[in-house]
Design a protein around this motif. Structure first.
Motif, PDB file in Angstrom:
ATOM      1  N   ALA A   1      60.805  47.227  84.389  1.00 62.27           N
ATOM      2  CA  ALA A   1      60.447  48.532  83.820  1.00 62.27           C
ATOM      3  C   ALA A   1      59.421  49.233  84.694  1.00 62.27           C
ATOM      4  N   PRO A   2      59.847  50.128  85.567  1.00 61.65           N
ATOM      5  CA  PRO A   2      58.877  50.839  86.417  1.00 61.65           C
ATOM      6  C   PRO A   2      58.113  51.871  85.587  1.00 61.65           C
ATOM      7  N   ASP A   3      57.050  52.422  86.167  1.00 63.97           N
ATOM      8  CA  ASP A   3      56.284  53.449  85.448  1.00 63.97           C
ATOM      9  C   ASP A   3      57.036  54.772  85.416  1.00 63.97           C
ATOM     10  N   ARG A   4      57.814  55.045  86.459  1.00 65.19           N
ATOM     11  CA  ARG A   4      58.625  56.267  86.513  1.00 65.19           C
ATOM     12  C   ARG A   4      60.023  55.923  86.957  1.00 65.19           C
ATOM     13  N   TRP A   5      61.008  56.626  86.386  1.00 58.95           N
ATOM     14  CA  TRP A   5      62.396  56.405  86.784  1.00 58.95           C
ATOM     15  C   TRP A   5      62.856  57.516  87.728  1.00 58.95           C
ATOM     16  N   PHE A   6      63.804  57.180  88.598  1.00 60.18           N
ATOM     17  CA  PHE A   6      64.425  58.201  89.455  1.00 60.18           C
ATOM     18  C   PHE A   6      65.925  57.996  89.484  1.00 60.18           C
TER      19      PHE A   6
ATOM     20  N   MET B   1      56.356  60.218  99.758  1.00 60.61           N
ATOM     21  CA  MET B   1      57.337  59.710  98.787  1.00 60.61           C
ATOM     22  C   MET B   1      57.478  60.586  97.531  1.00 60.61           C
ATOM     23  N   PRO B   2      56.357  60.982  96.886  1.00 67.94           N
ATOM     24  CA  PRO B   2      56.536  61.797  95.671  1.00 67.94           C
ATOM     25  C   PRO B   2      57.297  63.092  95.953  1.00 67.94           C
ATOM     26  N   LYS B   3      57.056  63.667  97.150  1.00 71.21           N
ATOM     27  CA  LYS B   3      57.760  64.909  97.494  1.00 71.21           C
ATOM     28  C   LYS B   3      59.257  64.655  97.586  1.00 71.21           C
ATOM     29  N   ARG B   4      59.613  63.578  98.243  1.00 73.71           N
ATOM     30  CA  ARG B   4      61.040  63.268  98.399  1.00 73.71           C
ATOM     31  C   ARG B   4      61.678  62.949  97.052  1.00 73.71           C
ATOM     32  N   LEU B   5      60.891  62.339  96.188  1.00 73.68           N
ATOM     33  CA  LEU B   5      61.474  61.841  94.934  1.00 73.68           C
ATOM     34  C   LEU B   5      61.525  62.890  93.826  1.00 73.68           C
ATOM     35  N   ALA B   6      60.668  63.933  93.959  1.00 73.75           N
ATOM     36  CA  ALA B   6      60.464  64.877  92.848  1.00 73.75           C
ATOM     37  C   ALA B   6      61.775  65.323  92.196  1.00 73.75           C
ATOM     38  N   ARG B   7      62.718  65.726  93.006  1.00 76.98           N
ATOM     39  CA  ARG B   7      63.933  66.303  92.402  1.00 76.98           C
ATOM     40  C   ARG B   7      64.813  65.258  91.726  1.00 76.98           C
ATOM     41  N   TRP B   8      64.506  63.981  91.905  1.00 76.13           N
ATOM     42  CA  TRP B   8      65.347  62.934  91.297  1.00 76.13           C
ATOM     43  C   TRP B   8      64.716  62.344  90.041  1.00 76.13           C
ATOM     44  N   ALA B   9      63.507  62.844  89.684  1.00 76.74           N
ATOM     45  CA  ALA B   9      62.769  62.252  88.552  1.00 76.74           C
ATOM     46  C   ALA B   9      63.575  62.316  87.267  1.00 76.74           C
ATOM     47  N   SER B  10      63.377  61.304  86.441  1.00 82.04           N
ATOM     48  CA  SER B  10      64.155  61.217  85.210  1.00 82.04           C
ATOM     49  C   SER B  10      63.247  60.636  84.121  1.00 82.04           C
ATOM     50  N   ASP B  11      63.275  61.227  82.930  1.00 81.09           N
ATOM     51  CA  ASP B  11      62.403  60.726  81.862  1.00 81.09           C
ATOM     52  C   ASP B  11      62.891  59.388  81.335  1.00 81.09           C
ATOM     53  N   ASP B  12      64.189  59.197  81.344  1.00 83.38           N
ATOM     54  CA  ASP B  12      64.761  57.962  80.797  1.00 83.38           C
ATOM     55  C   ASP B  12      65.362  57.144  81.916  1.00 83.38           C
ATOM     56  N   PRO B  13      65.590  55.847  81.648  1.00 81.78           N
ATOM     57  CA  PRO B  13      66.302  55.052  82.651  1.00 81.78           C
ATOM     58  C   PRO B  13      67.680  55.665  82.880  1.00 81.78           C
TER      59      PRO B  13
ATOM     60  N   GLY C   1      63.012  53.685  90.895  1.00 80.10           N
ATOM     61  CA  GLY C   1      61.809  53.681  90.062  1.00 80.10           C
ATOM     62  C   GLY C   1      60.569  53.627  90.931  1.00 80.10           C
ATOM     63  N   ALA C   2      59.414  53.882  90.321  1.00 84.04           N
ATOM     64  CA  ALA C   2      58.149  53.778  91.060  1.00 84.04           C
ATOM     65  C   ALA C   2      57.070  53.230  90.141  1.00 84.04           C
ATOM     66  N   PHE C   3      56.070  52.624  90.765  1.00 82.29           N
ATOM     67  CA  PHE C   3      54.973  51.996  90.021  1.00 82.29           C
ATOM     68  C   PHE C   3      53.659  52.640  90.423  1.00 82.29           C
ATOM     69  N   HIS C   4      52.787  52.844  89.449  1.00 84.45           N
ATOM     70  CA  HIS C   4      51.480  53.397  89.766  1.00 84.45           C
ATOM     71  C   HIS C   4      50.726  52.451  90.685  1.00 84.45           C
ATOM     72  N   GLY C   5      50.010  53.019  91.643  1.00 84.78           N
ATOM     73  CA  GLY C   5      49.229  52.181  92.552  1.00 84.78           C
ATOM     74  C   GLY C   5      47.976  51.669  91.879  1.00 84.78           C
ATOM     75  N   ARG C   6      47.453  50.597  92.449  1.00 86.14           N
ATOM     76  CA  ARG C   6      46.182  50.071  91.963  1.00 86.14           C
ATOM     77  C   ARG C   6      45.193  50.142  93.096  1.00 86.14           C
ATOM     78  N   GLY C   7      43.924  49.979  92.744  1.00 83.90           N
ATOM     79  CA  GLY C   7      42.872  49.906  93.760  1.00 83.90           C
ATOM     80  C   GLY C   7      42.921  51.102  94.690  1.00 83.90           C
ATOM     81  N   ARG C   8      43.084  50.835  95.977  1.00 88.72           N
ATOM     82  CA  ARG C   8      43.066  51.883  96.986  1.00 88.72           C
ATOM     83  C   ARG C   8      44.180  52.901  96.762  1.00 88.72           C
ATOM     84  N   ARG C   9      45.251  52.449  96.107  1.00 89.34           N
ATOM     85  CA  ARG C   9      46.381  53.351  95.898  1.00 89.34           C
ATOM     86  C   ARG C   9      46.377  53.985  94.501  1.00 89.34           C
ATOM     87  N   ALA C  10      45.242  53.842  93.804  1.00 87.43           N
ATOM     88  CA  ALA C  10      45.179  54.397  92.445  1.00 87.43           C
ATOM     89  C   ALA C  10      45.420  55.894  92.509  1.00 87.43           C
ATOM     90  N   GLY C  11      46.087  56.433  91.494  1.00 86.63           N
ATOM     91  CA  GLY C  11      46.325  57.869  91.443  1.00 86.63           C
ATOM     92  C   GLY C  11      47.607  58.293  92.122  1.00 86.63           C
TER      93      GLY C  11
END
Ligand code: AMP
Length: 597
Positions: A512-517, A491-503, A446-456
C-alpha cells in the motif's frame, strides 16, 4: 606495587617469544597481587583502564604525548618529533631522553595505583582545556619516571603497549598463579570470563576464593556476555546429520548482532558482537525493547537489520552499516533507515539466568518473554527433520530477506555457550555467485513519502512489470536508491498527470503506497537478485503458490524510459525467465540451490 616493577616485568615480557614462558612470567607477576591492584595490573597489561566493553579511551594523540615528553625532559618538540619518526616509537625516544636527563633526586617513586589514577584522570578530561590537563598529568608522571618507566608510560597512553599478552595467555597465567593449572580449572576460568567479559573481576574473584568462587560470577545487566558463535557445514544434509537428524532452523539475518540488556529501571543498553556499546546509534530500539520485554531484568540477543516499514522487506546490510559508528544526526538517520531487531536467544529472563538451559527451553522462554512490536520481533523459526523441509525453509529465508539459515541444536547440552564456536549452532548461507546482469524497465504505480532527509517529498516508488495476458501491472519492487536530488525533484512533475486517488484497477500489488499512479512513467532499474515475495505480484504463483517475484536491492539507473509506454515495459514472463536463469546459474556451485516447484 611499584610501577618500576611493572615496567621491568613488561620489559621482560616484551623480550619473550614463547607463549609458555610468557605465561610463567605473567603468573609470577600476578601471584603476589590481590584485589584492586591485581585488577589494575591486568587492565594495564592489556593496554586498558577498564574492561574493554566499557570503552574507556585515553584520548591522547601523538602530538599531545610529545608535548608531555618535551615538558618533562626539557627537550624540544620538533627534535622529539624527528627522533620519534626515526625510531617509530615515541616510547623509546622518551626513554632515551630520560636517560640523558640529569637524575632527579628525591622524586618519590611511582606506584602502580597512582599511575592508574593519573591515567583515569587523563581519560576523563574532556572539553575546553582538557588537552592541557592531559599534558600536565602525563608530564607529571614522566618527571618522576625512570627511563624504562617512561617508555611504557608513553606507549600506554598512545595505545601501543605491545607487551603481547593476549586474553588466552592471561587466562593460562591466572590458572597457574591462583589455581592448580589443570584443565578443569582453566575451563572454569574461561567460562567466568566469557560470562563477565571482565578479566579484572575474574582474577580478583579467583585470587580471593579459588576456582569455586568463580561460580559466583553470574550475569549482570549492563555487563555484556561474550557471544556464542556458529560453525559451518557445506550442505543442509551435513547440517542435519551433525545435529542428529533434527534441528531448529532460523532465518539467518544479515545485519548486526545485538545483545540487549533490559534493566528493571533505567535505559536499555545494547552491545555489539565485539561488546562495544552501540545503543546511541539505535536510539529507537531501547524504548521499543523496554516495551517488548515483559519481564525485566532480561538479556536477549538478536540481529538488527534495516527494514522497509511499508513493505516489511529487509533491506541491504550496508544500510544498517551506515548507522553504525555514527555520532551525529542519529534521530534523522533512525527515521531514514528504520531497523528491526529479530531476537533469537535469551540469557537472562526476569532476573533468572537461563543461559545454561537447553535451546528448546530458551526459545520457549523467549516466546513468552517478548511481546513483538513493529521493530522488535522473533527470528523466524521452524523445527525440521528432513533435508527437503530444510530446503523449503531455506527458500523461505532467502525470500524473506535472510542470507541463509542458522541451524540450532535441540539436543541435551544445547546450552548457550558464551564465547564459544561449536556445532551447536551451524550456519548455512546460500551465496549467489551471480548478480543480476539485466536491467528491468518498471512502471511506476505508487510512491512513498520520504523520511529524514527526504521528508516532504517522495522518497521511494513502487514499480510494476506488465503481464499482457492479464493486461495487469504487477508490482515487483519498491525502489528508493539511485535518485539524486534532481531526480527526486523531477519525479513528482513526471508523475502528476498519472495521479490517482484509488488503486488503479489495472494494478496488482500487496503493497500500500502513500500515493497511487496510473501506469505511465517507466524507469530503468537494476538489482541484486530476484526472489519470491509474499507482497509482490509479478508472475504470481508461477514459482510458488501465493507468491510473486521481487527484485532485491533495486537501484534506479538514472534512465527514464520515455521511449517506452507502460505496456512496453519488462513483462512478467521476462522477469520469470530472468529468475529461472539466475537459479540455473547458481545451481552448479550450489548443490542446495532450491529446485523450482
Ligand atoms: P557469521 O557472522 O557468518 O559467522 O554468522 C554468525 C552470525 O549470524 C551471528 O553472530 C549473528 O550475528 C548472525 N545471525 C543472524 N541470524 C541469526 C540467528 N537466527 N541466530 C543466530 N545468529 C544469527
Amino acid at each position: 606495587m611499584r610501577f618500576a616493577d611493572l615496567a621491568a616485568a613488561y620489559d621482560r615480557l616484551e623480550a619473550t617469544k614463547s607463549r609458555l614462558e610468557m605465561r610463567h612470567r605473567l603468573a609470577d607477576l600476578l601471584r603476589p597481587l590481590r584485589g584492586d591492584e591485581l585488577a589494575i595490573v591486568l587492565y594495564l597489561s592489556q593496554g586498558l583502564l577498564r574492561p574493554e566493553y566499557e570503552g574507556v579511551e585515553l584520548g591522547v594523540a601523538d602530538s599531545l604525548a610529545r608535548r608531555a615528553v618535551a615538558l618533562a625532559t626539557g627537550g624540544e618538540d620538533a627534535a622529539i618529533a624527528r627522533a620519534a619518526k626515526a625510531s617509530g616509537d615515541l616510547g623509546r625516544t622518551a626513554q632515551e631522553l630520560l636517560e640523558r636527563r640529569r637524575a632527579t633526586t628525591g622524586a618519590r617513586p611511582l606506584e602502580v595505583g597512582e599511575v592508574y589514577e593519573a591515567m583515569r584522570a587523563i581519560a576523563a578530561a574532556s572539553g575546553e582545556g582538557s588537552q592541557d590537563v592531559k599534558v600536565q598529568r602525563l608530564a607529571g608522571l614522566l618527571e618522576r619516571a625512570s627511563p624504562l618507566e617512561g617508555r611504557f608510560l608513553v606507549r600506554f597512553v598512545l595505545g601501543t603497549l605491545r607487551v603481547g599478552v593476549r586474553e588466552m595467555t592471561i587466562l593460562d597465567a591466572l590458572n597457574e598463579a591462583f589455581a592448580d593449572g589443570a584443565k578443569p580449572s582453566r575451563a572454569a576460568i574461561e567460562e567466568a570470563f566469557n560470562l563477565s567479559s571482565d578479566l579484572g573481576l575474574v582474577a580478583t574473584t579467583l585470587a580471593g576464593g579459588g576456582v569455586a568462587a568463580l561460580a559466583t560470577i553470574g550475569l549482570e545487566v549492563g555487563r555484556p556476555v561474550r557471544p556464542m558463535l556458529a560453525e559451518r557445514e557445506p550442505t543442509l544434509e551435513a547440517v542435519l546429520a551433525r545435529m542428529g537428524g533434527r534441528a531448529a532452523l532460523e532465518f539467518k539475518y544479515d545485519g548486526l548482532r545485538v545483545q540487549a540488556h533490559v534493566p528493571r529501571d533505567g535505559p536499555v543498553r545494547l552491545f555489539s558482537r565485539r561488546l562495544e556499546e552501540i545503543g546511541a546509534q539505535f536510539p529507537e530500539l531501547g524504548p521499543e525493547l523496554a516495551r517488548a520485554v515483559r519481564r525485566p531484568p532480561a538479556i536477549v540477543e538478536g540481529e538488527c537489520v534495516p527494514l522497509d516499514l511499508d513493505t516489511g522487506e529487509i533491506q541491504p546490510f550496508q544500510d544498517v552499516a551506515r548507522r553504525r559508528g555514527r555520532k551525529h544526526d542519529l534521530d534523522r538517520v533512525a527515521e531514514e533507515i528504520p531497523v528491526c531487531l529479530f531476537l533469537f536467544d535469551v540469557l537472562l529472563d526476569g532476573g533468572t539466568a537461563v543461559y545454561g538451559e537447553d535451546f528448546p527451553s530458551r526459545r520457549a522462554r523467549l516466546e513468552r518473554l517478548v511481546r513483538p512490536t513493529e521493530r522488535v520481533r522473533l527470528a523466524e523459526q521452524k523445527v525440521v527433520d528432513s533435508p527437503d523441509v530444510a530446503k523449503e525453509f531455506l527458500d523461505e529465508a532467502i525470500a524473506g530477506g535472510g542470507e541463509g539459515v542458522m541451524a540450532k541444536s535441540l539436543k541435551e547440552g544445547s546450552a548457550y555457550r558464551a564465547g564459544a564456536r561449536g556445532y551447536w549452532w551451524i550456519k548455512y548461507k546460500r551465496d549467489y555467485t551471480v548478480g543480476l546482469s539485466d536491467s528491468i524497465d518498471g512502471v511506476v504505480v505508487g510512491a512513498f513519502h520520504g523520511r529524514g532527509r527526504r521528508a516532504g517529498r517522495f522518497g521511494a516508488f513502487l514499480l510494476a512489470v506488465y503481464d499482457p495476458g492479464r493486461d495487469r501491472f504487477e508490482s515487483f519492487t519498491k525502489v528508493g536508491s539511485g535518485f539524486d536530488d534532481a531526480a527526486l525533484a523531477e519525479m513528482p512533475k513526471r508523475l502528476a498527470r498519472w495521479a490517482s486517488d484509488d488503486p488503479p484497477a489495472s494494478v496488482d500489488t500487496g503493497v500500500a503506497p502513500d500515493r497511487w499512479f496510473r501506469p505511465g512513467v517507466v524507469l530503468e532499474v537494476r538489482g541484486a537478485e530476484l526472489t519470491v515475495s509474499p507482497v509482490h505480484r509479478a508472475a504470481l504463483g508461477r514459482v510458488r503458490a501465493g507468491a510473486g517475484l521481487a527484485l532485491r536491492f533495486p537501484r534506479f539507473t538514472g534512465r527514464y524510459r520515455d521511449d517506452k509506454g507502460p505496456t512496453e515495459a519488462t513483462t512478467s514472463a521476462e522477469l520469470l525467465e530472468m529468475y529461472r536463469r539466475q537459479v540455473r546459474q547458481a545451481a552448479p556451485e550450489e548443490p542446495d540451490a532450491p529446485a523450482e516447484t
